[in-house]
Scaffold this motif. Structure first.
Motif, PDB file in Angstrom:
ATOM      1  N   ASP A   1       0.819  -1.080   0.243  1.00 20.95           N
ATOM      2  CA  ASP A   1      -0.133   0.023  -0.032  1.00 20.95           C
ATOM      3  C   ASP A   1       0.943   1.405   0.155  1.00 20.95           C
ATOM      4  N   GLU A   2       0.422   2.324  -0.083  1.00 17.49           N
ATOM      5  CA  GLU A   2       1.078   3.596  -0.149  1.00 17.49           C
ATOM      6  C   GLU A   2       1.803   4.103   1.120  1.00 17.49           C
ATOM      7  N   GLY A   3       1.472   3.286   1.977  1.00 20.46           N
ATOM      8  CA  GLY A   3       2.400   3.690   3.472  1.00 20.46           C
ATOM      9  C   GLY A   3       3.474   2.694   3.528  1.00 20.46           C
ATOM     10  N   SER A   4       3.309   1.705   3.038  1.00 23.08           N
ATOM     11  CA  SER A   4       4.658   0.756   3.180  1.00 23.08           C
ATOM     12  C   SER A   4       5.796   0.968   1.979  1.00 23.08           C
ATOM     13  N   ILE A   5       5.491   1.836   1.282  1.00 19.56           N
ATOM     14  CA  ILE A   5       6.730   2.097  -0.026  1.00 19.56           C
ATOM     15  C   ILE A   5       7.462   3.363   0.643  1.00 19.56           C
ATOM     16  N   ASP A   6       8.736   3.161   0.727  1.00 19.11           N
ATOM     17  CA  ASP A   6       9.586   4.062   1.113  1.00 19.11           C
ATOM     18  C   ASP A   6      10.278   5.042  -0.091  1.00 19.11           C
ATOM     19  N   PHE A   7       9.668   6.323  -0.086  1.00 20.55           N
ATOM     20  CA  PHE A   7      10.476   6.845  -1.392  1.00 20.55           C
ATOM     21  C   PHE A   7      11.424   7.926  -0.677  1.00 20.55           C
ATOM     22  N   PRO A   8      12.401   8.171  -1.286  1.00 26.52           N
ATOM     23  CA  PRO A   8      13.281   9.295  -0.849  1.00 26.52           C
ATOM     24  C   PRO A   8      12.689  10.481  -0.845  1.00 26.52           C
ATOM     25  N   GLN A   9      13.063  11.397   0.126  1.00 26.76           N
ATOM     26  CA  GLN A   9      12.469  12.626   0.145  1.00 26.76           C
ATOM     27  C   GLN A   9      13.446  13.638   0.718  1.00 26.76           C
ATOM     28  N   GLU A  10      13.474  14.846   0.191  1.00 29.63           N
ATOM     29  CA  GLU A  10      14.665  15.810   0.537  1.00 29.63           C
ATOM     30  C   GLU A  10      13.704  16.712   1.676  1.00 29.63           C
ATOM     31  N   GLN A  11      14.773  17.652   2.222  1.00 25.10           N
ATOM     32  CA  GLN A  11      14.365  18.687   3.195  1.00 25.10           C
ATOM     33  C   GLN A  11      13.659  19.669   2.468  1.00 25.10           C
ATOM     34  N   GLU A  12      12.906  20.408   3.265  1.00 27.59           N
ATOM     35  CA  GLU A  12      12.162  21.654   2.854  1.00 27.59           C
ATOM     36  C   GLU A  12      13.241  22.719   2.240  1.00 27.59           C
ATOM     37  N   GLY A  13      13.028  23.220   1.156  1.00 30.19           N
ATOM     38  CA  GLY A  13      13.792  24.337   0.667  1.00 30.19           C
ATOM     39  C   GLY A  13      14.941  23.787  -0.568  1.00 30.19           C
ATOM     40  N   THR A  14      14.982  22.486  -0.573  1.00 30.92           N
ATOM     41  CA  THR A  14      15.863  21.997  -1.563  1.00 30.92           C
ATOM     42  C   THR A  14      15.394  22.283  -2.815  1.00 30.92           C
ATOM     43  N   PRO A  15      16.615  22.709  -3.767  1.00 28.94           N
ATOM     44  CA  PRO A  15      15.978  23.003  -5.207  1.00 28.94           C
ATOM     45  C   PRO A  15      15.542  21.717  -5.920  1.00 28.94           C
ATOM     46  N   GLU A  16      14.535  22.125  -6.577  1.00 22.24           N
ATOM     47  CA  GLU A  16      13.762  20.990  -7.669  1.00 22.24           C
ATOM     48  C   GLU A  16      14.089  21.131  -9.020  1.00 22.24           C
ATOM     49  N   ALA A  17      14.587  20.031  -9.317  1.00 21.21           N
ATOM     50  CA  ALA A  17      14.554  20.133 -11.026  1.00 21.21           C
ATOM     51  C   ALA A  17      13.225  19.382 -11.685  1.00 21.21           C
ATOM     52  N   VAL A  18      12.957  20.117 -12.728  1.00 26.56           N
ATOM     53  CA  VAL A  18      11.567  19.580 -13.588  1.00 26.56           C
ATOM     54  C   VAL A  18      11.997  18.846 -15.032  1.00 26.56           C
ATOM     55  N   PHE A  19      11.687  17.711 -15.195  1.00 28.02           N
ATOM     56  CA  PHE A  19      12.072  17.302 -16.291  1.00 28.02           C
ATOM     57  C   PHE A  19      10.792  16.981 -16.951  1.00 28.02           C
ATOM     58  N   PHE A  20      11.012  16.776 -18.452  1.00 28.99           N
ATOM     59  CA  PHE A  20       9.818  16.387 -19.246  1.00 28.99           C
ATOM     60  C   PHE A  20      10.262  15.457 -20.029  1.00 28.99           C
ATOM     61  N   GLY A  21       9.515  14.044 -20.049  1.00 26.41           N
ATOM     62  CA  GLY A  21       9.979  12.890 -20.854  1.00 26.41           C
ATOM     63  C   GLY A  21      10.850  11.914 -20.078  1.00 26.41           C
ATOM     64  N   ASP A  22      11.605  11.210 -20.876  1.00 22.66           N
ATOM     65  CA  ASP A  22      12.687  10.249 -20.159  1.00 22.66           C
ATOM     66  C   ASP A  22      13.898  10.781 -20.202  1.00 22.66           C
ATOM     67  N   VAL A  23      14.412  10.889 -18.689  1.00 21.67           N
ATOM     68  CA  VAL A  23      15.640  11.413 -18.750  1.00 21.67           C
ATOM     69  C   VAL A  23      16.748  10.592 -17.675  1.00 21.67           C
ATOM     70  N   TRP A  24      17.786  10.936 -17.878  1.00 19.58           N
ATOM     71  CA  TRP A  24      18.665   9.944 -16.641  1.00 19.58           C
ATOM     72  C   TRP A  24      19.484  11.339 -15.842  1.00 19.58           C
TER      73      TRP A  24
END
Length: 78
Positions: free
Chosen positions: A32-55
């Motif tokens: 379920d959604e609660g059991s999956i551990d996704f990496p998260q950054e701290q508040e204020g970390t710059p975000e990169a926005v990608f469109f399409g498939d990228v590495w």
């Protein structure tokens, strides 16, 4: 007995021994959604926005797709 017959006997014996001593896999329920551990950054970390498939070398992700909990049916619509 020829050498090939001994090799075949040892092959069958090793398969049977490995099958007997192999640990049984644990039955795991659906995630379920609660059991999956996704990496998260701290508040204020710059975000990169990608469109399409990228590495990217960064591991921060904001969205991980459409997580479904229903069984996928085989076959397609006709």
């Amino acid at each position: 007995m020829p050498l090939f017959a001994w090799a075949l006997v040892f092959l069958v014996a090793s398969y049977v021994i490995n099958a007997l001593i192999m640990p049984k896999p644990q039955v795991q329920g659906p995630a379920d959604e609660g059991s999956i551990d996704f990496p998260q950054e701290q508040e204020g970390t710059p975000e990169a926005v990608f469109f399409g498939d990228v590495w990217t070398t960064g591991y921060q992700t904001l969205w991980h797709g459409n997580i479904r909990t229903k069984k996928i049916k085989s076959g397609g619509k006709k």
